[in-house]
Design an enzyme around this catalytic site. Sequence first.
Site, PDB file in Angstrom:
ATOM      1  N   ASP A  81      10.197  62.024  20.441  1.00 60.91           N
ATOM      2  CA  ASP A  81      11.094  62.111  21.601  1.00 60.91           C
ATOM      3  C   ASP A  81      11.724  60.719  21.696  1.00 60.91           C
ATOM      4  OD1 ASP A  81      12.261  61.857  24.062  1.00 60.91           O
ATOM      5  OD2 ASP A  81      10.695  62.975  25.136  1.00 60.91           O
TER       6      ASP A  81
ATOM      7  N   GLU B 195      45.552  68.821  13.193  1.00 59.94           N
ATOM      8  CA  GLU B 195      44.371  69.654  12.951  1.00 59.94           C
ATOM      9  C   GLU B 195      44.692  71.100  13.314  1.00 59.94           C
ATOM     10  OE1 GLU B 195      40.434  67.876  13.904  1.00 59.94           O
ATOM     11  OE2 GLU B 195      41.644  66.870  15.427  1.00 59.94           O
TER      12      GLU B 195
ATOM     13  N   ASP C  97      39.281  60.500  20.891  1.00 61.95           N
ATOM     14  CA  ASP C  97      38.563  61.202  19.823  1.00 61.95           C
ATOM     15  C   ASP C  97      39.159  60.909  18.446  1.00 61.95           C
ATOM     16  OD1 ASP C  97      36.607  63.138  18.888  1.00 61.95           O
ATOM     17  OD2 ASP C  97      38.268  64.531  18.560  1.00 61.95           O
TER      18      ASP C  97
ATOM     19  N   HIS D 145      40.393  57.000  13.985  1.00 60.55           N
ATOM     20  CA  HIS D 145      40.952  57.399  12.691  1.00 60.55           C
ATOM     21  C   HIS D 145      42.405  56.930  12.490  1.00 60.55           C
ATOM     22  CE1 HIS D 145      37.315  59.580  12.654  1.00 60.55           C
ATOM     23  NE2 HIS D 145      37.734  60.676  13.246  1.00 60.55           N
TER      24      HIS D 145
ATOM     25  N   HIS E 254      34.656  58.087   9.406  1.00 62.25           N
ATOM     26  CA  HIS E 254      34.614  58.816   8.122  1.00 62.25           C
ATOM     27  C   HIS E 254      35.970  58.829   7.408  1.00 62.25           C
ATOM     28  CE1 HIS E 254      35.939  62.319  10.530  1.00 62.25           C
ATOM     29  NE2 HIS E 254      36.321  62.856   9.399  1.00 62.25           N
TER      30      HIS E 254
ATOM     31  N   LYS F  74      37.672  58.390   2.918  1.00 60.67           N
ATOM     32  CA  LYS F  74      38.550  59.348   2.243  1.00 60.67           C
ATOM     33  C   LYS F  74      39.282  58.658   1.098  1.00 60.67           C
ATOM     34  CE  LYS F  74      39.260  62.289   6.296  1.00 60.67           C
ATOM     35  NZ  LYS F  74      38.778  63.631   6.093  1.00 60.67           N
TER      36      LYS F  74
ATOM     37  N   LYS G  88      30.959  57.135  15.541  1.00 60.91           N
ATOM     38  CA  LYS G  88      31.743  57.160  16.753  1.00 60.91           C
ATOM     39  C   LYS G  88      31.282  58.338  17.606  1.00 60.91           C
ATOM     40  CE  LYS G  88      35.569  59.714  16.868  1.00 60.91           C
ATOM     41  NZ  LYS G  88      35.392  61.156  16.690  1.00 60.91           N
TER      42      LYS G  88
ATOM     43  N   LYS H 169      46.420  72.179   9.000  1.00 63.71           N
ATOM     44  CA  LYS H 169      45.775  70.876   8.832  1.00 63.71           C
ATOM     45  C   LYS H 169      46.615  70.022   7.891  1.00 63.71           C
ATOM     46  CE  LYS H 169      41.292  68.868   7.548  1.00 63.71           C
ATOM     47  NZ  LYS H 169      40.877  68.250   8.792  1.00 63.71           N
TER      48      LYS H 169
ATOM     49  N   ARG I 244      13.379  65.881  18.116  1.00 60.76           N
ATOM     50  CA  ARG I 244      12.395  66.017  19.202  1.00 60.76           C
ATOM     51  C   ARG I 244      11.603  67.324  19.108  1.00 60.76           C
ATOM     52  NH1 ARG I 244      17.357  67.273  21.540  1.00 60.76           N
ATOM     53  NH2 ARG I 244      17.370  69.119  22.870  1.00 60.76           N
TER      54      ARG I 244
HETATM   55  C1  BG6 Z   1      36.153  63.792  14.256  1.00 60.52           C
HETATM   56  C2  BG6 Z   1      36.627  64.283  15.606  1.00 60.52           C
HETATM   57  O1  BG6 Z   1      35.914  62.411  14.293  1.00 60.52           O
HETATM   58  O2  BG6 Z   1      37.142  64.065  13.269  1.00 60.52           O
HETATM   59  C3  BG6 Z   1      36.945  65.760  15.542  1.00 60.52           C
HETATM   60  O3  BG6 Z   1      35.611  64.048  16.581  1.00 60.52           O
HETATM   61  C4  BG6 Z   1      37.938  66.033  14.432  1.00 60.52           C
HETATM   62  O4  BG6 Z   1      37.460  66.207  16.785  1.00 60.52           O
HETATM   63  C5  BG6 Z   1      37.448  65.441  13.110  1.00 60.52           C
HETATM   64  O5  BG6 Z   1      38.125  67.434  14.332  1.00 60.52           O
HETATM   65  C6  BG6 Z   1      38.517  65.552  12.043  1.00 60.52           C
HETATM   66  O6  BG6 Z   1      37.993  65.133  10.802  1.00 60.52           O
HETATM   67  P1  BG6 Z   1      38.630  65.623   9.427  1.00 60.52           P
HETATM   68  O7  BG6 Z   1      37.931  64.872   8.374  1.00 60.52           O
HETATM   69  O8  BG6 Z   1      38.408  67.107   9.373  1.00 60.52           O
HETATM   70  O9  BG6 Z   1      40.103  65.318   9.501  1.00 60.52           O
END
Ligand code: BG6
Length: 489
Positions: free
Chosen positions: A92, A215, A234, A239, A177, A181, A147, A344, A50
């Site tokens: 916009d 995480e 989330d 996932h 996503h 992987k 998402k 992680k 925008r």
């Molecule tokens: C996202 C979430 O979909 O995935 C985030 O909204 C999260 O909160 C992220 O941190 C984690 O992705 P990855 O690939 O780093 O495990």
Amino acid sequence: MNEETTFKPCDLVIFGALGDLSRRKLLISLYRLEKANLIEPETRVIGIDRFEGDAAGFIETVHKSLQEFLNEPVDELVWLQYSARFSYLKIDLTRLDEYQVLNTVIDGKSRVMVNYFAVAPFLFTNICQGLAQCGVLNEESRMVMEKPIGHDLKSSIAINDAVAEVFSEKQSYRIDHYLGKETVLNLLALRFANSIFTTNWNHNTIDHIQITVAEEVGIEGRWEYFDKTGQLRDMLQNHLLQILTFVAMEPPVNLQAQSIHNEKIKVLAALRPITKENVELKTVRGLYTAGEIKGKQVPGYLEEEGANTESTTESFVALKVAIDNWRWAGVPFYLRTGKRMTYKRTEIVVNFKQLPHNIFKESFTDLPSNKLIIHLQPNEGVEIQILNKIPGIDENIKLQKTKLDLSFFDTFKNSKIFGGYEKLVLEAMRGNPTLFLSREEIEQAWTWVDSIQDAWAHIDAAPKPYPAGTWGPDDADDLIARDQRAWEE
Ligand code: BG6
């Protein structure tokens, strides 16, 4: 996975091109694809946002984003080739008349228009209407959306309905996503190309399965968004459930999108609902307090910038899940995911059953069972824990726990491991829907997650605190310990 695959060049139109998702992930992934020479030479990237601007300004923003998020120096030759693809249009997105400008750049005859919605979902309907009205779409056009596709079943249906008015299911690419992987995809190979696993993958040999997506990061400046969402919606709704479907599904007939979607839907439909009667036994909600991660003090969730101290949103969730079908009868799946955990780590641990009789009491009073550990990130790989005889000429056979370790990095030294986004953006441009989610999958997942959310609302369960830098609240250990089991640490 090559059904309908086309290598026709694309007009990749990024709605929200200057936003967070686009700058942090999408444009970085495209650069990596460019570097690997995987983008069709005639493909163009059209940024839409925008803000006033032109191609030069957009190019400058992308260059800065690369410097900030790429984790390696920008290769200037690659950059020259990459940036030559860019143009920018100001629209916009809430004003339908402004979409007309797309007619000045889109070339629907020689390129496929791939519309990437890198914006908040409330804009999806506007974009669909704007695109339909300005007449740039044709049967080959696609849309890619991220998402969260909704907040619950009802809102998800509303989004999918609005999109369906303009894009058919075949043209709709819903991204998770995690499905891009490498190790998630390798689950298909592991399970359906290796007879040792195909024959042992059921309740006869498997005791239980754990899926952990831990995480290290906290809320990363997204407090308001996250607080309305919580870790269940989330991370788990998408996932973790996606990983679960790949672990639990029946062998698909082939690798085509429809076959894989069908099997995933069956798993989601077989998830036993969690109810208000059993929610306290089957789930744990947690919330991180201040703590230390890798030697650094970090604030608690309620002390993060912009926090509402009255919040009761969860940043951690652990569940005991049952899949009501023939294969998995009696095999619990323990799922956990949280922010600000020790480090992680995303992994699947398949725990095989103990043997019925132990002839190696000298070494172990209780013979440890085999485990298959699939490391999704970091350090992608597969590991099998077995018992081995310690070499020697002792009178007694002595055993030791050892592992067969397949690190993708060490084993496939010459193959580059791409991230999830690279794989998925490329597949969207190629027109291969296999790794994207069908509408039915998403709605099935929401149905199950809504039952948990409703049960929590009913018992008014406040999240249990856990210090940042730990593996979650003690209640998560109790959840699995009640079954005489423990999380893989
Ligand atoms: C996202 C979430 O979909 O995935 C985030 O909204 C999260 O909160 C992220 O941190 C984690 O992705 P990855 O690939 O780093 O495990």
